[in-house]
Scaffold this active site. Structure first.
Site, PDB file in Angstrom:
ATOM      1  N   SER A 126     -49.241 -15.297  20.636  1.00 24.53           N
ATOM      2  CA  SER A 126     -50.059 -16.240  21.396  1.00 24.53           C
ATOM      3  C   SER A 126     -51.405 -15.628  21.750  1.00 24.53           C
ATOM      4  O   SER A 126     -52.440 -16.312  21.699  1.00 24.53           O
ATOM      5  CB  SER A 126     -49.333 -16.670  22.676  1.00 24.53           C
ATOM      6  OG  SER A 126     -48.203 -17.447  22.383  1.00 24.53           O
TER       7      SER A 126
ATOM      8  N   ARG B 145     -20.219  -3.744  15.977  1.00 22.87           N
ATOM      9  CA  ARG B 145     -19.374  -4.221  17.074  1.00 22.87           C
ATOM     10  C   ARG B 145     -17.935  -4.410  16.571  1.00 22.87           C
ATOM     11  O   ARG B 145     -17.688  -5.207  15.659  1.00 22.87           O
ATOM     12  CB  ARG B 145     -19.912  -5.547  17.623  1.00 22.87           C
ATOM     13  CG  ARG B 145     -19.051  -6.198  18.685  1.00 22.87           C
ATOM     14  CD  ARG B 145     -18.969  -5.374  19.946  1.00 22.87           C
ATOM     15  NE  ARG B 145     -18.358  -6.134  21.033  1.00 22.87           N
ATOM     16  CZ  ARG B 145     -18.065  -5.626  22.230  1.00 22.87           C
ATOM     17  NH1 ARG B 145     -18.331  -4.352  22.494  1.00 22.87           N
ATOM     18  NH2 ARG B 145     -17.518  -6.377  23.159  1.00 22.87           N
TER      19      ARG B 145
ATOM     20  N   GLU C 207     -48.905 -26.700  22.214  1.00 27.41           N
ATOM     21  CA  GLU C 207     -49.684 -27.090  21.041  1.00 27.41           C
ATOM     22  C   GLU C 207     -49.002 -28.212  20.249  1.00 27.41           C
ATOM     23  O   GLU C 207     -48.957 -28.211  19.022  1.00 27.41           O
ATOM     24  CB  GLU C 207     -49.989 -25.872  20.164  1.00 27.41           C
ATOM     25  CG  GLU C 207     -50.856 -24.869  20.912  1.00 27.41           C
ATOM     26  CD  GLU C 207     -51.259 -23.679  20.075  1.00 27.41           C
ATOM     27  OE1 GLU C 207     -51.341 -23.815  18.843  1.00 27.41           O
ATOM     28  OE2 GLU C 207     -51.497 -22.606  20.652  1.00 27.41           O
TER      29      GLU C 207
END
Length: 396
Positions: free
Chosen positions: A103, A280, A375
């Site tokens: 941004s 995991r 936007e």
């Protein structure tokens, strides 16, 4: 007969797509440079910036400017003049770090700098663009108002003539970098329609305050602008911008960066989930070996791939002959929506760990909630596409 290709797993998503074969040498070099900048200057710090709700904008802008990323797709005045596709790939890598970083670059280059470059006088360009390209000067873009987001034609900010001067009054909100900016491009209604103005932020009557308590885009400075009898000379007006086509043209430039940027956030989430699933262990084996986990990873990779290919296609079209607003809307609507779904799904693979700041997926998911709205909301982009398909205006 063409021989069967064989891929030796594990294969990263970009290799599965053979992404590098779709890019030329310069595009790959720019992508790799931006990826390295993000690795060195963003990733080690972004979780802390997000948690603190702040961003060292000036320091980071100078770093990004020295890498040639500010206004990189503009020609002259210290700008790099890259292709639209190369700029898009840079946005992808920046948003893989954080939406707030992309941004910063989008607002600086595709809103504030683009407005001056496309619509400004030669004096505007020579005064502001070189120092904005280096990050020495920060710009912001004042269009959205507290009561007028999707309908900018209803803006209440006014500019009136007083002898040879303009006098501006009004309020803008959700303005990235507004409280840090050196120059603001402000859009206001006049007796002749909407006009744009180059406003140095040290002009008397100009004020800006930072908006706090955000749950999204926390590694970004968001502000409210207040203009009270801001007096500007006649030449502060952007001479090339007449009506709403001016600010909307700037928004299409910035939205194009979002089409690529959202894909970067999706990729970062997807790679995090693949890595996590491989390490995991549950029920004595990595969760990557379970069918449901693999189904999630496969579905996300398909959507990531489609979004990436759409972004590249739009980039090539923009480089060849430009894009229609509906084409930009097509990219933003699809890619942000799918990136958000990927972020949410990767969170489920990470379980409770997915909500911590040790992993980026919840940060990306929260950020993408804002990207979905700013936007142009998803609803407005859907109606823009609908208008193109049917010829029927459904905004009112």
């Amino acid at each position: 007969m063409t021989p069967t290709r064989r891929l030796q797993p594990p294969v990263p998503p970009d290799d599965l797509l053979e992404l590098d074969s779709l890019l030329d040498e310069e595009e790959r070099a720019i992508r790799d440079t931006v990826r390295q900048v993000v690795a060195e200057h963003v990733r080690p710090h972004v979780a802390g910036w997000y948690e603190a709700g702040d961003l060292p904008v000036r320091e980071l802008a100078r770093t990004l400017g020295s890498a040639g990323l500010l206004g990189m797709h503009l020609e002259g005045y210290g700008c790099a003049g890259t292709s639209a596709t190369a700029y898009g790939l840079a946005c992808l890598e920046l948003e893989a770090g954080d939406s707030g970083i992309r941004s910063l670059v989008s607002v600086q280059g595709s809103l504030a700098m683009y407005a001056i470059h496309a619509y400004g006088s030669e004096e505007h360009k020579t005064q502001w663009l070189p120092q904005m390209a280096t990050g020495e000067a920060i710009g912001c873009f004042g269009l959205t108002e507290p009561d007028f987001g999707s309908n900018p034609a209803g803006m209440r900010t006014r500019a009136r003539r007083d002898a040879a001067d303009w006098v501006l009054d009004g309020t803008k909100t959700w303005i990235t970098n507004g409280s840090l900016a050196d120059v603001a491009v402000v859009w206001a209604g006049t007796d002749e329609g909407v006009r744009g103005f180059v406003v140095p932020t040290d002009t008397p009557g100009f004020g800006a305050s930072t908006i706090h308590h955000k749950m999204s885009l926390r590694a970004s400075v968001t502000s409210e602008l207040v203009l009270q009898d801001v007096r500007l000379p006649a030449d502060a007006e952007l001479p090339g911008a007449k009506g709403l086509s001016g600010p909307l043209g700037c928004l299409d430039e910035a939205r194009f960066g979002i089409v690529f940027g959202a894909v970067g956030a999706a990729r970062d989430c997807l790679l995090t989930a693949i890595d996590y699933a491989g390490s995991r262990v549950q029920f004595d084996r990595p969760i990557a070996g379970f069918q449901l986990t693999q189904a999630k990873l496969a579905d996300m990779t398909v959507e990531y791939g489609k979004a990436l290919l759409l972004a590249l296609h739009l980039g090539r079209l923009k480089d060849q002959h430009g894009l229609a607003p509906a084409q930009v809307s097509l990219g933003k609507l699809n890619n942000v929506r799918e990136a958000l779904e990927i972020a949410r799904t990767t969170r489920t693979i990470l379980g409770a760990n997915g909500i911590t700041m040790d992993y980026p997926v919840m940060r990306h998911a929260n950020n993408l909630e804002s990207v979905l709205t700013y936007e142009g909301t998803s609803e407005m982009h859907a109606l823009t596409i609908g208008h193109a398909l049917t010829g029927q205006q459904a905004f009112r």
